[in-house]
Design a protein around this motif. Structure first.
Motif, short mmCIF file in Angstrom:
data_model
loop_
_atom_site.label_atom_id
_atom_site.label_comp_id
_atom_site.label_asym_id
_atom_site.label_seq_id
_atom_site.Cartn_x
_atom_site.Cartn_y
_atom_site.Cartn_z
N GLY A 80 0.81 -1.21 0.00
CA GLY A 80 0.00 0.00 0.00
C GLY A 80 0.84 1.25 0.00
N LEU A 81 0.20 2.36 -0.27
CA LEU A 81 0.86 3.66 -0.25
C LEU A 81 0.92 4.16 1.18
CD1 LEU A 81 1.94 6.15 -1.89
CD2 LEU A 81 -0.40 7.03 -1.72
N ALA A 109 7.08 9.44 -3.32
CA ALA A 109 6.10 8.49 -2.81
C ALA A 109 6.81 7.42 -1.98
CB ALA A 109 5.34 7.83 -3.96
N GLN A 110 6.11 6.95 -0.95
CA GLN A 110 6.64 5.88 -0.11
C GLN A 110 5.58 4.78 0.00
OE1 GLN A 110 8.91 6.83 3.44
NE2 GLN A 110 7.68 5.34 4.57
N ALA A 111 5.99 3.56 -0.28
CA ALA A 111 5.10 2.40 -0.22
C ALA A 111 5.48 1.50 0.96
CB ALA A 111 5.17 1.59 -1.51
N GLU A 112 4.50 0.77 1.46
CA GLU A 112 4.71 -0.19 2.54
C GLU A 112 4.46 -1.60 2.01
OE1 GLU A 112 2.37 0.66 6.04
OE2 GLU A 112 2.47 2.79 5.64
N GLY A 117 6.54 -12.58 7.39
CA GLY A 117 7.94 -12.52 7.78
C GLY A 117 8.43 -11.15 8.20
N GLY A 118 7.60 -10.11 8.02
CA GLY A 118 8.03 -8.77 8.39
C GLY A 118 7.48 -7.72 7.45
N SER A 119 8.01 -6.50 7.58
CA SER A 119 7.56 -5.42 6.72
C SER A 119 8.74 -4.51 6.37
CB SER A 119 6.46 -4.61 7.40
OG SER A 119 6.96 -3.97 8.55
N MET A 120 8.54 -3.72 5.31
CA MET A 120 9.56 -2.76 4.87
C MET A 120 8.87 -1.62 4.14
SD MET A 120 11.30 -4.63 1.59
CE MET A 120 11.65 -3.25 0.53
N THR A 121 9.58 -0.51 4.03
CA THR A 121 9.09 0.62 3.24
C THR A 121 10.11 0.93 2.16
OG1 THR A 121 10.10 2.24 4.72
CG2 THR A 121 7.82 1.62 5.18
N GLU A 122 9.61 1.46 1.07
CA GLU A 122 10.46 1.82 -0.06
C GLU A 122 9.99 3.17 -0.58
OE1 GLU A 122 13.60 1.33 -2.59
OE2 GLU A 122 13.00 -0.22 -1.18
N ALA A 123 10.91 4.12 -0.78
CA ALA A 123 10.55 5.45 -1.27
C ALA A 123 11.27 5.74 -2.58
CB ALA A 123 10.92 6.51 -0.24
N TYR A 146 -6.22 12.25 -14.27
CA TYR A 146 -5.30 11.12 -14.44
C TYR A 146 -3.90 11.66 -14.15
CZ TYR A 146 -1.89 8.10 -16.55
OH TYR A 146 -0.79 7.31 -16.74
N MET A 147 -3.12 10.95 -13.31
CA MET A 147 -1.73 11.33 -13.01
C MET A 147 -0.80 10.13 -13.22
SD MET A 147 -0.96 14.45 -12.06
CE MET A 147 0.55 14.35 -11.10
N GLN A 148 0.30 10.36 -13.90
CA GLN A 148 1.41 9.42 -13.98
C GLN A 148 2.39 9.91 -12.93
OE1 GLN A 148 2.18 6.80 -16.60
NE2 GLN A 148 3.54 6.28 -14.94
N TYR A 149 2.27 9.40 -11.69
CA TYR A 149 3.10 9.90 -10.60
C TYR A 149 4.57 9.53 -10.78
CZ TYR A 149 -0.72 11.70 -7.76
OH TYR A 149 -1.77 12.44 -7.29
N LEU A 150 4.85 8.27 -11.07
CA LEU A 150 6.24 7.85 -11.29
C LEU A 150 6.27 6.82 -12.41
CD1 LEU A 150 7.34 7.38 -7.56
CD2 LEU A 150 8.01 9.25 -9.08
N ASP A 151 7.22 6.97 -13.30
CA ASP A 151 7.47 6.00 -14.37
C ASP A 151 8.96 5.74 -14.35
OD1 ASP A 151 7.50 4.35 -16.54
OD2 ASP A 151 6.84 5.86 -17.98
N GLU A 152 9.36 4.81 -13.51
CA GLU A 152 10.76 4.52 -13.28
C GLU A 152 11.12 3.17 -13.91
OE1 GLU A 152 12.72 6.81 -11.77
OE2 GLU A 152 10.96 8.08 -11.55
N THR A 153 12.41 2.87 -13.98
CA THR A 153 12.86 1.60 -14.51
C THR A 153 12.27 0.47 -13.66
OG1 THR A 153 14.92 2.60 -15.25
CG2 THR A 153 14.87 0.19 -15.07
N GLY A 154 11.48 -0.36 -14.27
CA GLY A 154 10.92 -1.52 -13.57
C GLY A 154 9.50 -1.37 -13.08
N TYR A 155 8.97 -0.13 -13.00
CA TYR A 155 7.59 0.02 -12.54
C TYR A 155 6.98 1.35 -12.98
CZ TYR A 155 8.91 3.36 -8.91
OH TYR A 155 9.37 4.46 -8.26
N GLU A 156 5.64 1.38 -12.95
CA GLU A 156 4.86 2.59 -13.16
C GLU A 156 3.91 2.76 -11.99
OE1 GLU A 156 2.65 2.34 -16.79
OE2 GLU A 156 4.39 2.80 -18.02
N PHE A 157 3.68 4.01 -11.58
CA PHE A 157 2.77 4.33 -10.50
C PHE A 157 1.87 5.46 -11.00
CE2 PHE A 157 2.33 6.95 -6.46
CZ PHE A 157 1.25 6.22 -5.97
N GLU A 158 0.58 5.16 -11.16
CA GLU A 158 -0.35 6.13 -11.71
C GLU A 158 -1.66 6.12 -10.93
OE1 GLU A 158 -0.81 4.94 -15.79
OE2 GLU A 158 -1.51 2.97 -15.22
#
Length: 168
Positions: A80-81, A109-112, A117-123, A146-158
């Motif tokens: 989740g966000l 943006a930061q995702a959880e 086994g546990g949890s982590m966050t990635e920004a 409509y927003m294309q928030y991030l379009d990075e190598t390996g993923y898109e977040f919209e």
């Protein structure tokens, strides 16, 4: 940059006291996170607050703060966000009461991620862009976007969003 993004909504709202118009919006956002390597798409959702200043009827600047509302479950894992922050400029084309716009700027943006086994966050942060329309017959109206928030190598977040907008 984190401090700039965190203070931007406050600065933008305070600027509205001078010239032009202030803007505030609350949106429900249906998010889409697509992993380009696996093709897997996750669809959590969020609430996004937009606050800004419209120095002219054709130009706007805004800050955003979003928080996750619902995580997506994949097997035993949840994704989740946590939050998103951003600063953007708008090019607006007013046709009273409908105003389509193009928006572009920077998002952090930061995702959880969690599983048994546990949890982590990635920004991550990067360039964002989108299109939307404000339908404001008086001071209160509707917003679709409509927003294309991030379009990075390996993923898109919209996101596809709908909400209320107030212009004063």
């Amino acid at each position: 940059m984190k401090r700039l993004l965190a203070l931007a909504p406050i600065a933008l709202v305070s600027m509205s006291a001078h010239a032009g118009h202030g803007m505030f919006s609350l949106q429900y956002s249906a998010l889409s996170y697509t992993d380009e390597w696996s093709g897997q798409e996750l669809n959590p959702d969020a609430a996004v607050v937009r606050a800004g200043h419209l120095p002219t009827e054709h130009v706007g600047i805004e800050g955003r703060l979003g928080i996750g509302l619902r995580d997506e479950t994949v097997g035993a894992a949840e994704v989740g966000l946590s939050h998103l922050l951003g600063v953007y400029g708008q090019a607006r084309a007013p046709f009273d009461p409908v105003t389509p716009y193009f928006v572009a700027g920077l998002t952090r943006a930061q995702a959880e991620f969690s599983d048994p086994g546990g949890s982590m966050t990635e920004a991550d942060s990067g360039f964002s862009f989108g299109v939307g329309v404000d339908i404001v017959p008086d001071d209160l109206g509707l917003n679709l976007e409509y927003m294309q928030y991030l379009d990075e190598t390996g993923y898109e977040f919209e996101a596809f969003s709908a909400g209320l907008v107030v212009i004063w």
